[in-house]
Every structure is written in structure tokens, then in C-alpha cells.
Enzyme design. Structure first.
Site, PDB file in Angstrom:
ATOM      1  CD  GLN A 171      58.565  25.308   5.971  1.00 33.31           C
ATOM      2  OE1 GLN A 171      57.593  24.560   5.979  1.00 33.31           O
ATOM      3  NE2 GLN A 171      58.503  26.544   5.558  1.00 33.31           N
ATOM      4  CD  GLU A 213      61.914  27.962   0.835  1.00 26.97           C
ATOM      5  OE1 GLU A 213      62.598  28.721   1.550  1.00 26.97           O
ATOM      6  OE2 GLU A 213      60.672  27.972   0.834  1.00 26.97           O
ATOM      7  CD  GLU A 293      57.594  32.386   8.121  1.00 28.37           C
ATOM      8  OE1 GLU A 293      58.686  32.965   7.906  1.00 28.37           O
ATOM      9  OE2 GLU A 293      56.978  31.770   7.250  1.00 28.37           O
ATOM     10  CE  LYS A 345      55.001  31.783   2.130  1.00 26.89           C
ATOM     11  NZ  LYS A 345      54.601  30.576   2.920  1.00 26.89           N
ATOM     12  NE  ARG A 374      54.008  29.601  -0.662  1.00 26.98           N
ATOM     13  CZ  ARG A 374      52.781  29.316  -0.230  1.00 26.98           C
ATOM     14  NH1 ARG A 374      51.766  30.075  -0.605  1.00 26.98           N
ATOM     15  NH2 ARG A 374      52.561  28.302   0.588  1.00 26.98           N
ATOM     16  CB  SER A 375      58.948  25.456  -0.952  1.00 30.36           C
ATOM     17  OG  SER A 375      57.604  25.040  -1.043  1.00 30.36           O
TER      18      SER A 375
HETATM   19  P1  PGA Z   1      55.941  26.959   1.355  1.00 33.37           P
HETATM   20  O1  PGA Z   1      56.941  27.359   2.495  1.00 33.37           O
HETATM   21  O2  PGA Z   1      56.167  27.822   0.182  1.00 33.37           O
HETATM   22  O3  PGA Z   1      56.246  25.498   1.092  1.00 33.37           O
HETATM   23  O4  PGA Z   1      54.552  27.129   1.920  1.00 33.37           O
HETATM   24  C1  PGA Z   1      57.373  28.659   2.727  1.00 33.37           C
HETATM   25  C2  PGA Z   1      57.126  29.096   4.148  1.00 33.37           C
HETATM   26  O5  PGA Z   1      56.514  28.363   4.950  1.00 33.37           O
HETATM   27  O6  PGA Z   1      57.489  30.205   4.510  1.00 33.37           O
HETATM   28 ZN    ZN Z   2      56.407  29.875   6.666  1.00 31.66          ZN
END
Ligand code: PGA
Ligand code: ZN
Length: 439
Positions: A171, A213, A293, A345, A374-375
């Protein structure tokens, strides 16, 4: 100089209101206003993930397909105005733990699904803001239970997974300006490397369109191709890979874990955990990677213990979907020797108090801590103050692009100025605490 805490004047919550606003994907989210008897007004809005962990608290969505494809949050807004407001008006805004306990009790479910974690977090964060104003101190100071420090930014340069359409299974490909001596210098380094990466992509005829992002989402499918690009970008920016700038991955492995195995596009056969750990180890051998991560999936506890034994002495291993900012899951991880750092988060758990508790528990167990956006984000910069106030050490906001990301990066610049010339900056030391743990 850090501003001293002022004596608290007595105040109570007199007003609580919520509305539907839009996030960086154009989707509805909850914004809450809190008014206090002394005239202070606190406002907070709530982010939203795309690659959400199964064990996160639930955000409440209307599901009415005729509005915003079902993503509306009118039900959550109504829960704030009709259910939470009567229970919270009259309360002491300085008693954040008491307020958060009351919100949890009022919801009554383990995953905050009745009122919605989006409704609950909006109230929790807006009250903290109002209380900081009433006390006359900056939010980071109000939240701090320890000596404040500016975090090392982990900055997304290339995106894949559920945040982009380029074909990469992993990701996030991130850079860490570990050689920087201050937060503002760290941003300058990131800018230079990110610009060089963009130039390199353009020279190769690859897309420089942005993912969720603000990172690039090129049509590359092997992680090695991206890591080579980042190393070349660091050099082109006149920096030394591994000394000035290191690399990090968010594998977000939960989304390609199916029926007990991992499925990567460049490996047709499904892989057991051990094979993915081998793959990650070869990446750590070949590149200046200092942090990984979600290298494995959210419920692969056994795999995580293997991953941590194999790589935990060399790199930071961060649990995001694994821990979901949940104290019970973090406790299980500490006991099982899974990961050596936690991603934090606020909306994964849903209150300010529970978030700070997880940060403190992680620190006590000598796990690294990364405060994360977050995304889907808004202009709210609460998490920048949270990272400084709790001296989390690291922050992950996305790329150096788009106002919802820059709201946080810029708030950190303001805090750096406020803290003065010798503003404490954690820098590369943030990573040492995690990998010291194992080995
Ligand atoms: P998400 O991604 O906000 O779409 O969950 C952020 C991450 O995985 O760190
Ligand atoms: Zn993550």
C-alpha cells in the site's frame, strides 16, 4: 518556551452540535461543535479509512444509496444532537476520561456501532479542543502527559493497494528523513526526494497522477521497482540512502490475505506467512528499509510472532490492522511478541482517552508509536497536536501534498515555532526504541 498551564476556571459544556461535511474523497463525515459556559468553542471533524481493519470501531453510515452512494452520516449526526448532547451538556469539559467513559457507556456496544465511532470521536475531540481553549493553552500542551516532542515524519511517496490503481499490492512506499536535525529540515528533505521521484517517473513515461494520500500511483507491479526508484530519487536529491533518508513500507497485508494464504500479483501461487516473511527479509537485505507496517494480516498472530523473531531486531514492525489502536489487542501483541510498534489512529478506537491510553501502554512496553492519519481526511489537524503532546516520536500523514495532509504538516510547523529554537525533535531515535526490543 513552552507556555505554562493556566489555572483552570470552572466551565461546563453548554452546547453540542454536529453537521455533515465532506472529506478528502468527497465523502460525508461528521463535524462536531462544542460550546462551553465561558464562551470557548471547540470543533473537530472525523477521518475515514479505505483499508480498514476488521477490528476497528464502526463508523455509522446511512446506507441510503440515493445520497452519496450510501456514505451519508445523517444518522451519526442525529446521534450527536439527539442522544449524546442531552447526556453531555452540563458536564465538566476538563474531565476527558469521565466524558469518554460516559460516551462509551451511552453507546453500550464493544465496537461503538450503535451511536457510531464517528459520532463519538467527533464529540470527544471537540470537547478536548474546547477545554484547551478554556484553559488558554495550545491543544498539544493540553493533551500532554509527558515532555512534548516533534515527531519524525514518515512520508508516502508511492501508493499501491487499495489507495491506488497502479497494480502494486503493497500500500505505501515511504521515506523517512532520518538525517534531519529538526522537523522543518525533515520537510525540506522530503520535498527534494519527492520532487526527484516525480521527475524520475516522468522521464520513464510513468504516471505522476496522485493516489488518495497524495502519493504517486505509477503502473509498477513489483515492490523492488518502487524501492529502486526511491533509492535513485534520494541520490538525485543529493542525499545518502540509509544515512540521510531511509525507506519504509506499509504492506497492508490483510487485503491480500485469503483462505489462510497471501496472494501477490507477481507470485501466482498463494504463499504461507513464512514465504511472505522471506520476501520481506530479502527486501530488508536489499534496501535501506527501517520500518514495515502490517507485513502480515490482522489475525495472523502466529505469523506475526515469526515475523517479529526474524526481523524485529533489524527493523521497526508496526501493527496497524493488527492492533487497530485497541488496548486489548496491543496487550495480546505484547504478550505474543508480535510487532514492536503500534500505529495509532483515533478513529480506529473512537475516543481521545482510549487513544492516549494505547500510546502510553505502548511506550511502557517499549513499543514504538506512530500517530497516523487516514486515507480519507479533513482539514482537522488534531493528530499533529496529539503526536507532539504525547511525544509519539513518529507521524504518518500521507504525502507532502493536498490540503488535508498539509493541515497537519503545517500545524507541526506552527508548533515547532511555538516550542522555540530548541524544539525537541525525535528524529531517527524514534526507530531505535522499537528494534531494540527483539534480538
Ligand atoms: P486507511 O489507510 O486510512 O485507508 O486505512 C491507512 C493505513 O493503512 O495506514
Ligand atoms: Zn496501514
Amino acid at each position: 518556551m513552552t507556555p505554562a498551564r493556566r489555572r483552570r476556571r470552572a466551565a461546563s459544556i453548554t452546547h453540542l452540535w454536529a453537521r455533515e461535511v465532506l472529506d478528502s474523497r468527497g465523502r460525508p463525515t461528521v463535524e462536531v461543535d462544542v460550546g462551553l459556559s465561558d464562551g470557548s468553542l471547540g470543533r473537530a471533524s472525523v477521518p475515514s479509512g479505505a483499508s480498514t481493519g476488521r477490528h476497528e470501531s464502526r463508523e455509522l453510515r446511512d446506507g441510503d444509496e440515493t445520497r452519496y452512494g450510501g456514505f451519508g452520516v445523517r444518522l451519526a449526526v442525529r446521534n450527536v444532537t439527539d442522544t449524546i448532547a442531552p447526556a453531555v451538556i452540563g458536564r465538566d469539559p476538563f474531565d476527558q476520561p469521565g466524558l469518554d467513559r460516559r460516551l462509551i457507556e451511552l453507546d453500550g456496544t464493544a465496537d461503538k456501532s450503535r451511536l457510531g465511532a464517528n459520532a463519538i470521536l467527533g464529540v470527544s475531540a471537540a470537547v478536548a479542543r474546547a477545554a484547551a481553549l478554556a484553559e488558554g493553552v495550545p491543544l498539544w500542551r493540553y493533551l500532554s502527559r509527558t515532555a512534548p516532542a516533534l515527531p519524525l515524519p514518515m512520508v508516502n511517496v508511492v501508493s499501491g493497494g487499495l489507495h491506488a490503481t497502479g497494480g502494486l499490492a503493497f500500500q505505501d512506499f515511504l521515506i523517512l528523513p532520518i538525517g534531519a536535525a529538526s522537523y522543518s529540515e525533515a520537510l525540506e528533505v522530503v520535498y527534494a526526494v519527492r520532487a526527484a521521484a516525480g521527475d524520475l517517473l516522468a522521464e520513464r513515461g510513468l504516471s505522476v497522477l496522485k493516489a488518495d494520500e497524495g502519493g504517486f500511483g505509477p503502473a509498477l507491479d513489483r515492490p523492488e521497482a518502487v524501492l529502486d526508484l526511491l533509492v535513485a530519487a534520494i541520490r538525485r536529491a543529493g542525499r545518502r540512502p540509509g544515512d540521510d533518508v531511509a525507506l519504509a513500507l506499509d504492506v497492508a497485508a490483510s487485503h491480500f490475505f485469503e483462505d489462510g494464504a497471501y496472494r501477490l500479483p507477481d507470485r501466482p501461487a498463494p504463499m504461507p506467512s513464512e514465504d511472505l516473511v522471506d520476501r520481506l527479509e530479502s527486501l530488508v537485505d536489499g534496501y535501506p528499509i527501517v520500518s514495515i507496517e502490517d507485513g502480515l494480516a490482522e489475525d495472523d498472530w502466529e505469523g506475526w510472532a515469526v515475523l517479529t523473531r526474524r526481523l524485529g531486531h533489524r527493523v521497526q514492525l508496526v501493527g496497524d490492522d493488527l492492533f487497530t489502536t485497541n488496548a486489548a489487542r496491543l496487550e495480546r501483541g505484547i504478550e505474543a511478541g508480535a510487532a514492536n510498534a503500534v500505529l495509532v489512529k483515533m478513529n480506529q478506537i473512537g475516543t481521545v482517552t482510549e487513544t492516549i491510553d494505547v500510546l502510553e501502554r505502548a511506550r511502557a512496553a517499549r513499543y514504538g508509536t506512530v500517530v497516523s492519519a487516514r486515507s480519507g481526511e479533513t482539514e482537522d489537524s488534531f493528530l499533529a497536536d496529539l503526536a507532539v503532546g504525547t511525544a509519539a516520536g513518529q507521524i504518518k500523514i500521507g504525502s507532502l501534498a493536498q490540503s488535508e495532509r498539509l493541515a497537519k504538516y503545517n500545524q507541526l510547523l506552527r508548533i515547532e515555532e511555538e516550542l522555540g529554537r530548541d524544539a525537541p525533535f525525535v528524529g531517527a531515535a524514534a526507530l531505535a526504541s522499537a528494534s531494540r526490543l527483539v534480538g
